[in-house]
Scaffold this active site. Structure first.
Site: not given
Length: 228
Positions: A187-189
């Site tokens: 995940g993250s962005r």
């Protein structure tokens, strides 16, 4: 759907862990039936979780020289005009896509063109929705020059869970729209910085798909120029 190469090591570790723990349980606790079946369920959950994290589904990619496609699966969490201080050092339109642990983690090039700038930044692991994560977390910054002369910056950002960023590009490379440029584990962005005047085609909290959803249309890019 295929299993992404970045997950081979994680899958091997998971399978080894499951095999060893199940062997130990069968050796030391063969008569504790409820616990054996419970561990079967936990083992299956772990295996499915790893496979889900590293899946790479087949999809029809969006290819259009006038448009900017989404670099990652997730949800749009930022659409704003802001100062980009690392490369452009002027105002740009920022769009940010938050990737949850259940999203596909493949990152794709928003546009085709020449990689003019690339830099890896070590850093912190703040939660991805913290505004400071864009400038303080571990991250990579890539700038690609479109054939029209416009430039688009995109940034992989690590988060509290995502502590490994993988990239496949370097300065001087020519990249193709919607093709893979990297991977963020768990995940993250991803942030995208567009020229002012770009037509934004998504809304806040909209669910988007990497390589498929059109984030924006570049300003002043004619059909003739993109087909030249």
């Amino acid at each position: 759907m295929t299993f992404h190469k970045e997950g081979y090591t994680s899958l091997a570790i998971c399978v080894l862990f499951i095999a060893v723990t199940n062997a130990l349980i069968h050796y030391y606790l063969p008569d504790v039936t409820w616990f054996v079946w419970l561990w079967y369920a936990v083992s299956l959950f772990l295996f499915i979780t790893i496979v889900q994290f590293f899946r790479s589904p087949s999809r029809k990619l969006t290819i259009d020289e006038r448009q900017v496609v989404c670099p990652a699966d997730g949800k749009v969490v930022v659409i704003e005009e802001t100062e980009e201080g690392e490369y452009f050092k002027d105002k740009r339109v920022q769009l940010s896509v938050f990737m949850s642990p259940v999203n596909v983690h493949v990152n794709r090039n928003p546009i085709s063109g020449l990689v003019k700038y690339f830099k890896y930044h070590p850093g912190k692991y703040l939660v991805a929705w913290d505004p400071k994560s864009s400038t303080e977390n571990e991250r990579t910054t890539t700038v690609v020059a479109h054939k029209s002369g416009l430039e688009v910056l995109y940034r992989q950002i690590a988060g509290a869970l995502a502590r490994r960023i993988v990239w496949y590009v370097k300065e001087g490379d020519r990249v193709e729209q919607a093709q893979q440029f990297g991977f963020i584990k768990f995940g993250s962005r991803v942030d995208v910085f567009l020229p002012l005047g770009s037509q934004i085609n998504v809304n806040l909290n909209e669910v988007v798909k990497g390589g498929v959803t059109v984030l924006a249309t570049l300003p002043n890019v004619s059909v003739e120029k993109t087909e030249a």
